[in-house]
Design an enzyme around this catalytic site. Structure first.
Site, short mmCIF file in Angstrom:
data_model
loop_
_atom_site.label_atom_id
_atom_site.label_comp_id
_atom_site.label_asym_id
_atom_site.label_seq_id
_atom_site.Cartn_x
_atom_site.Cartn_y
_atom_site.Cartn_z
N PHE A 96 9.70 -1.48 6.15
CA PHE A 96 8.60 -1.06 7.01
C PHE A 96 7.30 -1.55 6.41
O PHE A 96 6.99 -1.25 5.25
CB PHE A 96 8.55 0.46 7.17
CG PHE A 96 7.45 0.89 8.10
CD1 PHE A 96 7.62 0.84 9.48
CD2 PHE A 96 6.22 1.31 7.60
CE1 PHE A 96 6.59 1.22 10.34
CE2 PHE A 96 5.19 1.69 8.46
CZ PHE A 96 5.38 1.64 9.83
N ASP B 281 4.99 -4.67 -1.29
CA ASP B 281 4.38 -3.65 -0.45
C ASP B 281 4.51 -2.33 -1.21
O ASP B 281 5.57 -1.70 -1.21
CB ASP B 281 5.09 -3.58 0.91
CG ASP B 281 4.48 -2.52 1.82
OD1 ASP B 281 3.70 -1.68 1.33
OD2 ASP B 281 4.80 -2.52 3.03
N LYS C 60 -2.22 4.38 1.57
CA LYS C 60 -1.78 5.78 1.47
C LYS C 60 -2.44 6.54 0.31
O LYS C 60 -3.58 6.97 0.45
CB LYS C 60 -0.27 5.86 1.42
CG LYS C 60 0.38 5.39 2.75
CD LYS C 60 1.77 5.93 2.98
CE LYS C 60 2.18 5.75 4.44
NZ LYS C 60 2.98 4.59 4.71
C1 LIG Z 1 2.85 3.49 5.74
C2 LIG Z 1 3.28 2.13 5.31
C3 LIG Z 1 2.69 0.97 5.83
C4 LIG Z 1 1.68 1.00 6.94
O1 LIG Z 1 0.53 1.71 6.60
P1 LIG Z 1 -0.50 2.17 7.76
O2 LIG Z 1 -1.63 2.77 7.00
O3 LIG Z 1 0.24 3.13 8.63
O4 LIG Z 1 -0.88 0.94 8.49
C5 LIG Z 1 3.11 -0.25 5.33
N1 LIG Z 1 4.05 -0.32 4.38
C6 LIG Z 1 4.64 0.77 3.84
C7 LIG Z 1 5.64 0.62 2.77
C8 LIG Z 1 4.28 2.04 4.31
O5 LIG Z 1 4.88 3.12 3.80
#
Ligand SMILES: *Cc1c(COP(=O)(O)O)cnc(C)c1O
Length: 403
Positions: free
Chosen positions: A134, A219, A248
């Protein structure tokens, strides 16, 4: 067309629980009916220091009285300071600030492609990613994540992302071709169900990227900023990426993301190649710096590791007592997952009844994402409520028990 009755002017994109929170204090969320919940959902791994942390509140208030926004037409001292601190504490030499995780990923993807372009390889634009990943909800990041449920109905998938099975080295090597620019991976798949990539696999990726002239892009939007018990999760594997997306936890609840890169990887990102109106604005920078004040203090991450052990031990007991409810415990630090036997929504719902909030993830997993500064007593309180929730699921699923 099927649709729910029109009862809200808000897009119907979210399946919301019927609860309204009024305020928060540390690990606690207090609803409008006065009920107190132990918050192990943490705004989906965002509230890294809990709710209303005094140092963060103070930083935001002080900045709010001085200056909110000027745009990146001008120098922003708080931005330079946060970039200096992040590059000092990581592999990176350069930072680009964003408002979200997806935007940090967009910057990471553009940086990787641009690196190949300015180094004489304009044909190298493809990025290999992993099934179950994701990376966000923009058009490029849903293509990177590759999940059909997020792509369906939104037109042609953005070109240039090749997905391989999670952990499959042979498939990965086969997917790399003359057009490949980079490999993109979460050290632990968060939304995908707390699926941990082994240190050995991450080290293999680093070697493979070096051998093939590819960039390693991590990521760490969910795994970063102390969540796994190290400042960034890749530190456990003893490797460094070339580019990393962060969001986050770094804002502790204020919208903030950042793309970090080495000098070499970021060299192609010259004036005009990328931009943002809000990214790195003074309010966000004040909060980001305040988060680091707390997190970079000596011994802070020890608590993450200690509380992690405490929760894992507690969950192991529950795995023994409720084999009809729980089938697996996974994760690192305070990024923990409970795989459920029945639907994960049942445990989340029983949790809410018992006064503990958790977050769903793929692969039928319930995520536990407490604040990193949680105390041993608060963990005990939350785990007692988890136990009540499991007993509740067990009682309402007798069929599973006898099976
Ligand atoms: C939450 C998340 C995203 C996306 O972040 P947003 O602030 O919702 O755009 C991308 N990569 C990972 C691993 C995430 O947990």
């Amino acid at each position: 067309m099927s649709s729910s009755p029109v009862s809200s002017p808000i897009y119907g994109t979210f399946a919301r629980a019927d609860v309204r929170f009024e305020r928060g204090e540390g690990v606690w969320l207090i609803a409008d009916d006065g009920r107190r919940y132990v918050d192990f959902a943490g705004g989906i791994a965002v509230n890294s220091l809990g709710h209303a942390h005094p140092h963060l509140v103070e930083a935001l208030k002080a900045q709010a009285e001085k200056l909110w926004h000027v745009s990146n037409l001008y120098e922003i001292p708080g931005q330079t300071r946060l970039a200096e601190r992040l590059t000092e504490a990581t592999f990176a030499d350069r930072a680009f600030f964003t408002n979200s995780g997806a935007e940090a990923l967009e910057c990471a993807i553009k940086t990787a492609r641009r690196y190949q372009y300015v180094n004489g390889h304009p044909e190298r634009f493809r990025i290999v990613t992993f099934e179950g990943a994701f990376h966000g909800r923009t058009l490029a990041t849903i293509a990177a994540g590759g999940q059909p449920k997020y792509l369906e109905g939104f037109g042609p998938k953005v070109e240039g992302f090749d997905q391989v099975q999670f952990g499959d080295e042979a498939a990965l090597r086969a997917a790399i071709g003359p057009e490949t620019a980079a490999i993109l991976i979460e050290p632990i798949q968060g939304e995908g169900g707390i699926r941990v990539v082994t240190a050995q696999f991450l080290r293999m990726l680093r070697e493979l990227c070096d051998a093939e002239g590819l960039l390693l892009v991590l990521d760490e939007v969910q795994t970063g900023v102390g969540r796994t018990g190290r400042f960034f999760a890749h530190e456990w594997a003893g490797i460094t990426p070339d580019i990393m997306a962060v969001a986050k936890g770094i804002g502790g609840g204020f919208p903030l993301g950042v793309c970090l890169a080495t000098e070499e990887a970021a060299a192609g990102m010259t004036p005009g190649t990328h931009g943002t109106t809000y990214g790195g604005n003074p309010l966000a920078m004040a909060v980001g710096n305040a988060v680091l004040d707390v997190m970079l203090a000596d011994g802070f991450l020890d608590n993450v590791r200690d509380r992690s052990l405490q929760i894992k031990q507690s969950l192991a007991g529950m795995l023994d007592r409720y084999p009809d409810v729980v089938s697996d415990i996974r994760g690192e630090g305070l990024l923990l997952g409970v795989k459920t036997v029945g639907p994960n929504a049942a445990l989340i719902g029983e949790g809410r009844k018992a006064g503990v909030l958790t977050a769903p993830a793929g692969d039928n997993v319930v995520r536990l994402l407490p604040p990193l500064n949680i105390t041993a007593d608060e963990v005990r309180e939350g785990m007692e409520r988890m136990e009540t929730a499991m007993a509740g699921v067990s009682a309402t699923a007798p069929a599973l028990k006898s099976a």
